[in-house]
Design a protein around this motif. Structure first.
Motif, PDB file in Angstrom:
ATOM      1  N   CYS A   7      39.553  37.414  44.500  1.00 27.93           N
ATOM      2  CA  CYS A   7      39.418  37.781  43.088  1.00 27.93           C
ATOM      3  C   CYS A   7      40.126  36.723  42.245  1.00 27.93           C
ATOM      4  CB  CYS A   7      40.013  39.164  42.826  1.00 27.93           C
ATOM      5  SG  CYS A   7      40.007  39.627  41.085  1.00 27.93           S
ATOM      6  N   GLN A   8      39.337  35.895  41.592  1.00 28.84           N
ATOM      7  CA  GLN A   8      39.902  34.822  40.777  1.00 28.84           C
ATOM      8  C   GLN A   8      40.007  35.197  39.306  1.00 28.84           C
ATOM      9  OE1 GLN A   8      41.097  31.938  42.208  1.00 28.84           O
ATOM     10  NE2 GLN A   8      40.677  33.101  44.067  1.00 28.84           N
ATOM     11  N   GLN A   9      39.069  36.053  38.838  1.00 31.36           N
ATOM     12  CA  GLN A   9      39.060  36.461  37.439  1.00 31.36           C
ATOM     13  C   GLN A   9      38.629  37.916  37.326  1.00 31.36           C
ATOM     14  OE1 GLN A   9      36.226  33.833  35.599  1.00 31.36           O
ATOM     15  NE2 GLN A   9      37.826  32.462  34.880  1.00 31.36           N
ATOM     16  N   ILE A  10      39.112  38.555  36.277  1.00 33.29           N
ATOM     17  CA  ILE A  10      38.698  39.919  35.952  1.00 33.29           C
ATOM     18  C   ILE A  10      38.182  39.888  34.524  1.00 33.29           C
ATOM     19  CG2 ILE A  10      39.413  42.314  35.674  1.00 33.29           C
ATOM     20  CD1 ILE A  10      41.720  41.625  37.671  1.00 33.29           C
ATOM     21  N   GLN A  11      36.904  40.187  34.369  1.00 32.88           N
ATOM     22  CA  GLN A  11      36.300  40.197  33.041  1.00 32.88           C
ATOM     23  C   GLN A  11      36.065  41.629  32.609  1.00 32.88           C
ATOM     24  OE1 GLN A  11      32.915  37.718  32.448  1.00 32.88           O
ATOM     25  NE2 GLN A  11      32.744  38.263  30.316  1.00 32.88           N
ATOM     26  N   ILE A  12      36.570  41.967  31.432  1.00 36.74           N
ATOM     27  CA  ILE A  12      36.465  43.313  30.893  1.00 36.74           C
ATOM     28  C   ILE A  12      35.356  43.338  29.850  1.00 36.74           C
ATOM     29  CG2 ILE A  12      37.660  45.102  29.590  1.00 36.74           C
ATOM     30  CD1 ILE A  12      40.296  43.830  30.700  1.00 36.74           C
ATOM     31  N   PHE A  13      34.402  44.240  30.034  1.00 40.42           N
ATOM     32  CA  PHE A  13      33.398  44.483  29.009  1.00 40.42           C
ATOM     33  C   PHE A  13      33.928  45.639  28.170  1.00 40.42           C
ATOM     34  CE2 PHE A  13      31.185  42.090  32.118  1.00 40.42           C
ATOM     35  CZ  PHE A  13      30.167  41.429  31.450  1.00 40.42           C
TER      36      PHE A  13
END
Length: 74
Positions: free
Chosen positions: A26-32
């Motif tokens: 897991c390199q990034q967490i994108q929140i919508f």
């Protein structure tokens, strides 16, 4: 990259989310998000799932690099 769409990431899912969020893949967490307050609340909720707060800062994208949650048009 992990995309979070329509999930509050509450404490009841903490063990599962910690495994996902702290995994080396897991390199990034994108929140919508729906609005600024929603983004802030979801970011704070996600921070509860990390053992190392520095991981939150390095993985969660800021609001400028995140996107509004798509809405279904009835």
């Amino acid at each position: 990259r992990v995309w979070v769409i329509g999930h509050s990431c509450g404490l009841s899912d903490g063990v599962m989310l910690r495994e996902i969020f702290e995994n080396e893949s897991c390199q990034q967490i994108q929140i919508f998000y729906l609005n600024q307050n929603d983004f802030t609340a979801k970011t704070m909720a996600r921070s509860r799932h990390f053992n190392y707060i520095a991981a939150v800062r390095s993985k969660v994208l800021n609001i400028q690099n995140s996107k509004l949650c798509p809405q279904y048009d009835w």
